[in-house]
Design a protein around this motif. Structure first.
Motif, PDB file in Angstrom:
ATOM      1  N   ARG A  38     -13.883   6.918   6.101  1.00 32.19           N
ATOM      2  CA  ARG A  38     -13.525   7.216   4.703  1.00 32.19           C
ATOM      3  C   ARG A  38     -12.332   8.157   4.592  1.00 32.19           C
ATOM      4  NH1 ARG A  38     -15.966   9.832   1.185  1.00 32.19           N
ATOM      5  NH2 ARG A  38     -17.322  11.041   2.560  1.00 32.19           N
ATOM      6  N   LYS A  39     -12.185   9.107   5.531  1.00 27.42           N
ATOM      7  CA  LYS A  39     -11.166  10.148   5.398  1.00 27.42           C
ATOM      8  C   LYS A  39     -10.148  10.152   6.534  1.00 27.42           C
ATOM      9  CE  LYS A  39     -12.903  12.031   1.626  1.00 27.42           C
ATOM     10  NZ  LYS A  39     -12.160  12.001   0.329  1.00 27.42           N
ATOM     11  N   LEU A  40     -10.650  10.227   7.772  1.00 24.88           N
ATOM     12  CA  LEU A  40      -9.746  10.486   8.891  1.00 24.88           C
ATOM     13  C   LEU A  40      -8.832   9.306   9.190  1.00 24.88           C
ATOM     14  CD1 LEU A  40     -12.170  12.383  11.312  1.00 24.88           C
ATOM     15  CD2 LEU A  40     -10.749  13.299   9.458  1.00 24.88           C
ATOM     16  N   LEU A  41      -9.402   8.125   9.361  1.00 26.27           N
ATOM     17  CA  LEU A  41      -8.577   6.976   9.715  1.00 26.27           C
ATOM     18  C   LEU A  41      -7.655   6.540   8.575  1.00 26.27           C
ATOM     19  CD1 LEU A  41     -11.223   5.309  11.927  1.00 26.27           C
ATOM     20  CD2 LEU A  41      -8.930   5.936  12.686  1.00 26.27           C
TER      21      LEU A  41
ATOM     22  N   PRO B 187      -3.890  -1.218   3.710  1.00 21.43           N
ATOM     23  CA  PRO B 187      -2.775  -1.698   4.540  1.00 21.43           C
ATOM     24  C   PRO B 187      -2.602  -3.206   4.460  1.00 21.43           C
ATOM     25  CG  PRO B 187      -4.694  -1.299   5.906  1.00 21.43           C
ATOM     26  CD  PRO B 187      -5.073  -0.859   4.510  1.00 21.43           C
ATOM     27  N   SER B 188      -1.355  -3.640   4.594  1.00 25.54           N
ATOM     28  CA  SER B 188      -1.119  -5.066   4.759  1.00 25.54           C
ATOM     29  C   SER B 188      -1.539  -5.455   6.169  1.00 25.54           C
ATOM     30  CB  SER B 188       0.364  -5.376   4.544  1.00 25.54           C
ATOM     31  OG  SER B 188       1.141  -4.782   5.580  1.00 25.54           O
ATOM     32  N   ALA B 189      -1.652  -6.740   6.399  1.00 28.85           N
ATOM     33  CA  ALA B 189      -2.043  -7.210   7.733  1.00 28.85           C
ATOM     34  C   ALA B 189      -1.044  -6.735   8.788  1.00 28.85           C
ATOM     35  CB  ALA B 189      -2.142  -8.737   7.733  1.00 28.85           C
ATOM     36  N   GLU B 190       0.233  -6.743   8.438  1.00 23.61           N
ATOM     37  CA  GLU B 190       1.264  -6.309   9.388  1.00 23.61           C
ATOM     38  C   GLU B 190       1.158  -4.810   9.667  1.00 23.61           C
ATOM     39  OE1 GLU B 190       6.154  -6.235   9.777  1.00 23.61           O
ATOM     40  OE2 GLU B 190       5.184  -7.317   8.128  1.00 23.61           O
ATOM     41  N   GLU B 191       0.925  -4.009   8.596  1.00 19.20           N
ATOM     42  CA  GLU B 191       0.788  -2.561   8.776  1.00 19.20           C
ATOM     43  C   GLU B 191      -0.407  -2.240   9.663  1.00 19.20           C
ATOM     44  OE1 GLU B 191       2.511  -0.318   4.827  1.00 19.20           O
ATOM     45  OE2 GLU B 191       0.576  -1.330   4.678  1.00 19.20           O
TER      46      GLU B 191
ATOM     47  N   LEU C 165      -3.676   6.450   9.029  1.00 24.20           N
ATOM     48  CA  LEU C 165      -2.918   5.261   8.648  1.00 24.20           C
ATOM     49  C   LEU C 165      -1.764   5.632   7.720  1.00 24.20           C
ATOM     50  CD1 LEU C 165      -2.465   2.173   8.343  1.00 24.20           C
ATOM     51  CD2 LEU C 165      -4.145   2.246   6.486  1.00 24.20           C
ATOM     52  N   GLN C 166      -2.033   6.524   6.748  1.00 24.98           N
ATOM     53  CA  GLN C 166      -0.973   6.945   5.831  1.00 24.98           C
ATOM     54  C   GLN C 166       0.145   7.657   6.576  1.00 24.98           C
ATOM     55  OE1 GLN C 166      -1.330   5.047   3.133  1.00 24.98           O
ATOM     56  NE2 GLN C 166      -0.900   6.783   1.783  1.00 24.98           N
ATOM     57  N   ALA C 167      -0.216   8.526   7.517  1.00 29.70           N
ATOM     58  CA  ALA C 167       0.808   9.226   8.299  1.00 29.70           C
ATOM     59  C   ALA C 167       1.636   8.239   9.114  1.00 29.70           C
ATOM     60  CB  ALA C 167       0.148  10.256   9.210  1.00 29.70           C
TER      61      ALA C 167
END
Length: 506
Positions: A25-28, A76-80, A32-34
């Motif tokens: 919920r928080k860490l991943l 995220p998109s599939a590519e991201e 991902l945002q970073a």
């Protein structure tokens, strides 16, 4: 946030509790945002650790499914996700088995990263054994950092025991005690407001400020976490950490510089200056409540005792309001009101700085006739300064003309100066966990809590817990309040004794 000194840095981030609620919920999502923002060093590896039998591919698929369900702007998109997934790895571990730590050591030795972060996203009772096993396995090296999630203990004694065990393995500079409120952009702006602008410093004291209100309100209930929450309650969950950290940010003296210990030294002084509780103040200045069934956003919601995992006769508090005092020259005589709870009328967090009235009134002011600075923490992030301006009177109104001819004071009307940080800086801002995780990797301790801070906070709240235990033994539980309200009526009486009101009552 730029990569600056992290450019070219390699890191291993080991998430203990890698299949748990906090991780997905928080860490991943924060990591991902970073990664999306380009601030996560590319030479990184994220290793999820848990007891489940999973392969790297299975863990990546699990995380992908869960990230696909997050808010659309962060999905995220599939590519991201495919690019991010290359950082994700998994290791099965039982945190009590030394041989499992030996296997982890072997995996970390495969590339000898510049920085190794051990993030303990587990139940607090596992912190001690995990740190001891990390030390015994030779995994507490000088380039290792350990992150401890709240709650760090259940009371003062357990907090001291955990910190003693951690200190037996890691130095204080390696320990990152996380309070995600300190990573919020709004809290960073609070510090910038105070220490980056000369405008406010002459006003930030008892001669100008009448009272200060800190509100952290949630509309949500326990949301499937009833068993955990029933052993914790609002005082441990919110007041001992988040609310007191906000109080420190408001009340601390200017630090000599922006270094971590200079800031934390000043916060500690505030915590040690909080006036201790007496039997009289515990009875008069602390209110605890528990939500009952009620209407919220047009929906009927059940009471706390009917939630899954909650004992039907539970006396756990879901609401706390209290009046605190700071015994120093800057704040002597200024009440600090703290209020937090679940199933309240709104989802918001704010700090309201109530200024004193003008010393001599020549205007007619509204009922709440004092200036106020509101610092919005959530869901908004910004500032609102409440002022008064002269209300223009319509010339054709004979009643107003007669009123003026009689020499009555002219009227004032409320006006606001509003600054929305999201509009000013853009909505795509660094989130709390994203900021804090990058700070851990970079070794920046400014936004993390030192052991002596935690101990001072526990010392201050422990008499409240002891008083409630005694009340429970006498059969006296928390005051009920209907879901969708602002808590028990006693919370309004708490501030009314000083001639004040909560902001929504004004």
């Amino acid at each position: 946030m730029k990569l600056d000194n992290m450019a070219g840095m390699s890191f291993d981030l080991v998430i203990f509790g890698g299949t748990g609620d906090l991780a997905w919920r928080k860490l991943l999502p924060a990591l991902l945002q970073a990664h999306r923002h380009g601030t996560l060093p590319p030479q990184g590896r994220i290793i999820g650790v848990a007891r489940d039998e999973l392969s790297d591919a299975a863990w990546r698929a699990l995380i992908g499914e869960r990230l696909a369900a997050v808010d659309s702007d962060k999905r995220p998109s599939a590519e991201e996700f495919e690019r991010f997934a290359q950082l994700l790895h998994y290791q099965r571990m039982d945190l009590t088995r030394p041989e499992d730590y030996a296997q982890l050591k072997g995996r970390l030795a495969e590339r000898n990263a510049d920085v190794v972060v051990m993030y303990l996203a587990t139940a607090p009772q596992l912190f001690t054994v995990a740190c001891e096993q990390l030390g015994a396995a030779g995994l507490a090296t000088p380039n290792t950092r350990v992150v401890l999630e709240k709650p760090l203990g259940h009371d003062l004694e357990s907090n001291r025991a955990i910190n003693a065990a951690v200190r037996g393995v890691f130095s204080e500079r390696q320990v990152f005690r996380i309070d995600h409120y300190l990573g919020k952009p709004s809290v960073q702006n609070l510090l910038a407001l105070r220490f980056g602008n000369a405008l406010f410093e002459p006003l930030w004291r008892r001669e100008t400020i009448a009272s200060i209100e800190i509100t952290i309100a949630e509309q949500l209930g326990v949301e499937g976490r009833g068993a955990f929450y029933d052993q914790t309650g609002a005082l441990r969950d919110m007041v001992q950490n988040h609310a007191l950290q906000l109080l420190c940010a408001i009340a601390m003296e200017p630090p000599i510089n922006a270094h971590a210990d200079a800031i934390r030294d000043e916060k500690l002084k505030v915590l040690r200056s909080l006036v201790p509780w007496t039997q009289a103040t515990l009875a008069q200045d602390v209110v605890r409540g528990q939500y009952a069934a009620g209407m919220l956003a047009g929906q009927r919601v059940r009471g706390y005792r009917d939630e899954d995992g909650v004992a039907p006769d539970s006396r756990t508090e879901t609401f706390v309001a209290l009046r605190a005092s700071i015994a120093n020259w800057r704040w002597a005589g200024v009440p600090f009101y703290i209020r937090t709870g679940k199933r309240l009328a709104a989802h918001e967090a704010h700090i309201a700085i109530h200024l004193r009235a003008a010393p001599h009134a020549i205007y007619r002011t509204p009922l709440c006739g004092t200036n106020r600075l509101d610092i919005h923490l959530q869901p908004r992030d910004g500032l609102t300064l409440h002022l008064f301006a002269s209300a223009s009177e319509t010339r054709s109104s004979s009643a107003q003309a007669a009123h003026a001819a009689a020499g009555a004071a002219p009227a004032l009307t409320p006006v606001q100066l509003d600054l929305d940080f999201e509009q000013r800086f853009g909505a795509e801002r660094v989130g709390a966990y994203e900021r804090l995780l990058l700070d851990v990797i970079a070794g920046r301790l400014n936004l993390f809590v030192r052991a002596d801070e935690q101990e001072a906070a526990w010392q201050w709240v422990e008499p409240i817990m002891q008083a409630w235990d005694e009340q429970n033994a006498r059969g006296e539980g928390p005051r009920p309040y209907a879901a969708g309200t602002w808590g028990p009526g006693a919370a309004s009486a708490l501030v009314a004794r000083d001639g004040n009101t909560w902001v929504e009552e004004c």
